[in-house]
Enzyme design. Structure first.
Site, PDB file in Angstrom:
ATOM      1  N   GLU A 128       0.727  -1.221  -0.087  1.00  0.00           N
ATOM      2  CA  GLU A 128      -0.613  -0.003  -0.343  1.00  0.00           C
ATOM      3  C   GLU A 128       0.541   1.590  -0.059  1.00  0.00           C
ATOM      4  OE1 GLU A 128      -2.347  -3.237   0.677  1.00  0.00           O
ATOM      5  OE2 GLU A 128      -0.743  -2.875   2.178  1.00  0.00           O
ATOM      6  N   HIS A 198     -11.714  -6.301   7.733  1.00  0.00           N
ATOM      7  CA  HIS A 198     -12.438  -5.900   6.587  1.00  0.00           C
ATOM      8  C   HIS A 198     -12.809  -4.794   7.234  1.00  0.00           C
ATOM      9  CE1 HIS A 198     -10.150  -9.149   5.525  1.00  0.00           C
ATOM     10  NE2 HIS A 198      -9.806  -9.314   4.967  1.00  0.00           N
TER      11      HIS A 198
END
Length: 395
Positions: A128, A198
């Site tokens: 990321e 998540h």
């Protein structure tokens, strides 16, 4: 510890398709895909979903596009169409991220690589900080960089790049350089079975950072218009897309090119007794809570506002509403401590102190890591929202 070659684990890994091992996903206790609406079946019947073109173009923000046709699509298709428009109208636009080449985990980029080629829609390594840093560089040299973080929960390795580089690039150069062409998309919020890696809502982390904008759409129409506005905004923008709505939220969406204003809240329901504010998927929970309350207390009048942009946020619209109603309730999925609701509460208390009839109420997630099997008890339910509204009304 490695699996022995004769072990069942090794055989399972050897026989598994590469895609099974490669793509991140979220947990499902049953092993089968959960329903698209997760724990929010009310989305399908929401009054906020525009099922006809007439309903779509009653919105003052969309009246200018009334000559356009509309098409039925869900939220991930609307996101896909926004990027399609961006790529078609801007030859410097590029889309990149982990697995976007085949469509991504939620299929938001499906078909774009085939249409525009691998030089404009391409996969990045699973890093990321790397892909955001790459996006900053692309934007700094004049490209329109549209980066995807596979889940908002995984944005934290890129935190330094976003907060210390993207947000400050213009300021540290005295406006000689900027990376305003950078847009970062990420699925966020709960889906009913995502657990602690998540399901998070990290908008408040970034709302503390001058130099970037943060947007959370509630529906397909909003997702397309806000994403196109974000891509064309001269500042770096983070677009957080509630993943539970990708397939569950379906409405008629104007075809072609249109934008919606950043930094502007929308009053979804007029009222005079209490102001209720939310964003993203929480709005459908609030819609249900208000319906329950109206059934229990005939004549009650609740004003519901979609914040839409978390940074900058529309202080004036909230202030005007609270000066009218005298009460404010804020609901969000993120933990209550230092959640963005605290900023709204503090600002409105300063601006509307003499008009407030009750303390500002916050209904939010608990101050614990996001649980898996107890996820539906973690997020602010309609019942908890009803209690919060009643507390403001009965003070």
């Amino acid at each position: 510890m490695f699996a022995r070659k004769s072990s069942p684990l090794f055989r399972a890994l050897r026989l598994a398709r590469p895609s099974t091992l490669r793509y991140r996903s979220y947990a499902s206790a049953s092993g089968t895909p959960p329903p698209a609406e997760g724990f929010m079946p009310s989305v399908a019947t929401s009054a906020f979903m525009n099922n006809t073109a007439d309903q779509v173009f009653r919105n003052p923000e969309l009246k200018a596009f009334a000559s356009s046709s509309t098409k039925k699509m869900n939220l991930f298709q609307a996101v896909n169409e926004a990027m399609d428009v961006a790529l078609a109208t801007d030859d410097k636009a590029v889309v990149f991220g982990e697995d976007v080449g085949f469509g991504g985990v939620f299929r938001c980029t499906m078909g774009l690589q085939e249409k525009y080629g691998a030089s404009r829609v391409f996969n990045t390594p699973l890093t990321e900080q790397g892909l955001v840093g790459f996006g900053i560089g692309m934007a700094a040299v004049g490209h329109t960089a549209i980066a995807e973080i596979q889940f908002a929960d995984y944005v934290f390795p890129a935190f330094d790049q976003i907060v210390n580089e993207a947000a400050k690039y213009r300021y540290r150069s005295g406006n000689q350089f900027d990376c305003g062409g950078l847009t970062i998309r990420m699925p966020c919020m709960a889906v009913g079975h995502g657990g602690h890696y998540h399901s998070q809502s990290p908008e408040a982390y970034f709302a503390h950072t001058p130099g970037i904008k943060v947007v959370v759409p509630r529906s397909p129409i909003q997702a397309k218009g806000l994403l196109l506005a974000a891509i064309r905004d001269p500042n770096p923008v983070i677009v957080m897309e509630p993943k539970i709505l990708y397939r569950a939220a379906v409405e008629q969406v104007p075809e072609g090119d249109y934008t919606l204003p950043l930094g502007k809240a929308e009053v979804l329901k007029q009222g005079k007794d209490v102001t209720v504010v939310g964003w993203g998927s929480q709005l459908y929970v609030l819609e249900t809570a208000i319906a329950m309350l109206e059934k229990e207390i005939p004549g009650i009048s609740v004003e519901l506002i979609d914040l839409r942009s978390v940074l900058p946020w529309d202080v004036e619209t909230i202030e005007k509403s609270v000066n009218k109603t005298g009460r404010l309730v804020i609901a969000h999925e993120a933990p209550v401590t230092s959640g963005f609701g605290a900023e709204i509460a503090a600002t409105i208390q300063e601006r509307c102190f003499l008009r407030l009839e009750a303390p500002v109420q916050r209904v939010a997630g608990w101050d614990i890591p996001f649980p898996l099997i107890f996820e539906k008890f973690y997020v602010p339910s309609a019942i908890r929202c009803v209690k919060g509204i009643k507390k403001a009304l009965n003070y």
